[in-house]
Design an enzyme around this catalytic site. Structure first.
Site, PDB file in Angstrom:
ATOM      1  N   SER A   1      -9.950   1.708   2.648  1.00 53.38           N
ATOM      2  CA  SER A   1      -9.087   2.500   1.798  1.00 53.38           C
ATOM      3  C   SER A   1      -8.013   1.695   1.062  1.00 53.38           C
ATOM      4  CB  SER A   1      -8.405   3.572   2.644  1.00 53.38           C
ATOM      5  OG  SER A   1      -7.506   2.984   3.570  1.00 53.38           O
TER       6      SER A   1
ATOM      7  N   SER B   1     -10.171  -0.661   6.761  1.00 50.27           N
ATOM      8  CA  SER B   1      -9.577  -0.497   5.426  1.00 50.27           C
ATOM      9  C   SER B   1      -8.885  -1.718   4.845  1.00 50.27           C
ATOM     10  CB  SER B   1      -8.585   0.647   5.435  1.00 50.27           C
ATOM     11  OG  SER B   1      -9.281   1.840   5.238  1.00 50.27           O
TER      12      SER B   1
ATOM     13  N   LYS C   1       0.848  -1.203   0.000  1.00 55.97           N
ATOM     14  CA  LYS C   1       0.000   0.000   0.000  1.00 55.97           C
ATOM     15  C   LYS C   1       0.880   1.248   0.000  1.00 55.97           C
ATOM     16  CE  LYS C   1      -4.036   1.919   2.469  1.00 55.97           C
ATOM     17  NZ  LYS C   1      -4.947   1.762   3.605  1.00 55.97           N
TER      18      LYS C   1
HETATM   19  N1  GLN Z   1     -13.552   3.907   6.105  1.00 59.92           N
HETATM   20  C1  GLN Z   1     -12.890   4.341   7.291  1.00 59.92           C
HETATM   21  C2  GLN Z   1     -12.501   5.797   7.179  1.00 59.92           C
HETATM   22  O1  GLN Z   1     -12.716   6.369   6.151  1.00 59.92           O
HETATM   23  C3  GLN Z   1     -11.705   3.479   7.581  1.00 59.92           C
HETATM   24  C4  GLN Z   1     -10.489   3.851   6.874  1.00 59.92           C
HETATM   25  C5  GLN Z   1      -9.309   3.043   7.272  1.00 59.92           C
HETATM   26  O2  GLN Z   1      -9.440   1.994   7.882  1.00 59.92           O
HETATM   27  N2  GLN Z   1      -8.136   3.548   6.939  1.00 59.92           N
HETATM   28  O3  GLN Z   1     -11.991   6.368   8.112  1.00 59.92           O
END
Ligand code: GLN
Length: 493
Positions: free
Chosen positions: A157, A181, A82
């Site tokens: 994400s 994410s 990532k």
């Molecule tokens: N969807 C969540 C957010 O937007 C989780 C994101 C994540 O785990 N990095 O904060």
């Protein structure tokens, strides 16, 4: 074996082929890059490729095998990293304009571990800017598409990492999980993804979003592969003050242990209402599968779940507003031009460099932390966070493992939620509690819905019980037989 068959193999199968000298690590890379080069334009999973590093690593693996030397268990298996994790000498952008040309001056601890284990890193994967999002539509570069249906989101994400594994552009991937994410994209893309216990994996070199919630974790197409990668990246690190100084987990040796008589807790609040009908059916079938394996099913109520989205979006944004203060045009990346004062330079750099969602979070977080509102929002959220953790402690007195769908629905159409941040935040309802409580959780693909989109089942375990969680996951994977029954629509050419 043709290239398509080769890239579809699991890490365990590729390892066997490597050790039997049926294939070279460099040949696996050739096959993977051949597909990435034609398909990345369609899927958008990679921000950049790290070919030189990948081939150097693969050549070393081939040499060692040639000489009959021992190789680490995932040596030579292609992995996608990532793009919010530092990799020395290569770009680390967090999919943000503000870091578009930033080259990492050092390796994250996880990157170092991958290198030490001779795992070829094929490239850096696309994400929601600074890991803020659930759909990968917040990348400053391009939206990632779901390999099961190119009109749909891959989840976020870590959508690039999940799409890469799902589209066979890598056998393994690394993501980060602050509120789901890793698990949400794993669920939307029909693969396995795991968020470890907080402190199990070093965060050193991960671009911080919500530091008390962030964890780096593995993706793979099988539970066994995911377990092997989880072992590789875990371990104490003196560079991370929240890293746990405990022995490394032994996850792989107990995967097939009998679970007869063990207790599987079904989270009532994520079972009785709010689920798409196919998802509801999937969780019912999961319950059946565990019963057939001899486990006992208990219903567990976690009444505070209804507050978790509110709690998370205060704590995560508060921490983000502080963590992102460092991007001001002075030390890193993008700097606005033609500014007459330092303050103007700060303001313009941040206004031009950050995307809409990131700005929304910084404003929300700054508000929650400001004097006068701190007690009303941030302090209350922290108090509730503790109560949610207590709820889990009680739940794990009644069950060895908890289960629920990873998301109340399957992947949605690109653009269908982007104008409505609140409905986007609701996709996190089942995942964020694990981050608030610091417990390990994972998503495994179970079946598909009527439109052939994958449905993931989430398993949640007590702190440091990754070994038991993977055991339950392995058993369910066998019962579901997902990889043999279902295939994504994305045809590799
Ligand atoms: N969807 C969540 C957010 O937007 C989780 C994101 C994540 O785990 N990095 O904060």
């Amino acid at each position: 074996m043709n290239t398509e068959e080769l890239i579809k193999q699991s890490a365990a199968e590729q390892r066997k082929a490597l050790l039997n000298k049926e294939i070279k690590a460099t040949e696996i890379l050739d096959a993977v890059y051949k597909h990435i080069e034609t398909e990345n334009e369609i899927i958008g999973d990679f921000n950049s490729l790290t070919k030189e590093l990948a081939y150097d690593t693969a050549k070393e693996v081939d040499k060692k095998i040639e000489k009959g030397e021992q190789i680490p268990k995932l040596a030579g298996i292609p992995l996608a990293l990532k793009d919010n994790i530092n990799l020395k000498g290569y770009k680390t952008t967090a999919s943000s304009k503000i870091l578009e040309n930033f080259i990492s001056p050092y390796d994250a601890t996880v990157s170092n571990k991958l290198k030490d284990n001779l795992i070829p890193i094929v490239g850096k994967t696309n994400l929601d800017e600074f890991a803020m999002g659930s759909s990968n539509e917040n990348s400053a570069f391009c939206k990632v598409k779901n390999p099961w249906d190119l009109k749909k989101v891959p989840g976020g994400s870590s959508g690039g990492s999940a799409a890469a594994v799902s589209a066979y552009h890598a056998t393994l991937a690394i993501g980060s999980d602050t509120g789901g994410s890793i698990r949400l994209p794993a669920s939307f893309c029909g693969i396995v993804g795991m968020k470890p216990t907080y402190g199990r994996v070093s965060r050193y070199g991960l671009i911080a979003f919500g530091s008390s919630l962030d964890q780096i974790g593995p993706f793979a197409r099988t539970v066994e592969d995911c377990a092997m990668l989880a072992e590789v990246i875990a371990g104490y690190d003196e560079h991370d003050s929240t890293s746990l100084n405990i022995p490394e987990p032994n996850i792989t040796s107990n995967l097939d242990k009998d679970i007869k008589g063990k207790k599987v807790g079904v989270i009532k609040e994520l079972y009785e209402t709010g689920l798409a009908s196919d998802v509801k059916q999937a969780i019912e079938n999961t319950i059946e599968a565990y019963k057939n394996l001899g486990a006992e099913i208990v219903m567990i109520s976690l009444p505070l779940i209804k507050y978790s989205i509110g709690v998370y979006y205060i704590i995560a944004t508060a921490e983000a507003s502080s963590n992102l203060a460092r991007f001001d045009g002075v030390k890193y990346g993008y700097r606005a031009e033609n500014c007459k004062s330092l303050i103007e330079m700060y303001n313009k750099t941040r206004a031009e460099g950050f995307g809409e969602e990131v700005k929304r979070r910084i404003m929300l977080g700054t508000y929650a932390l400001s004097s006068g509102y701190y007690d009303a929002y941030y302090k209350k959220a922290q108090q509730l966070r503790r109560l949610i953790k207590n709820d889990f402690d009680n739940a794990f007195k009644q069950a060895d493992i908890l289960i629920c769908p990873t998301c109340p629905d399957t992947a949605f159409e690109i653009g269908s939620k982007s104008e409505d941040p609140l409905s986007m935040y609701l996709t996190d309802i089942a995942t964020i509690t694990a981050n608030l409580a610091g417990i390990p959780a994972m998503s495994i693909p179970f079946c598909v819905d009527k439109s052939n989109m994958p449905i993931g089942i989430q398993l949640l375990a007590p702190i440091l019980k990754e070994e038991s969680m993977f055991n339950f996951a392995y058993k369910l994977e066998k019962a579901a037989d997902f990889n043999n029954k279902y295939k994504n629509q994305f045809i590799t050419k």
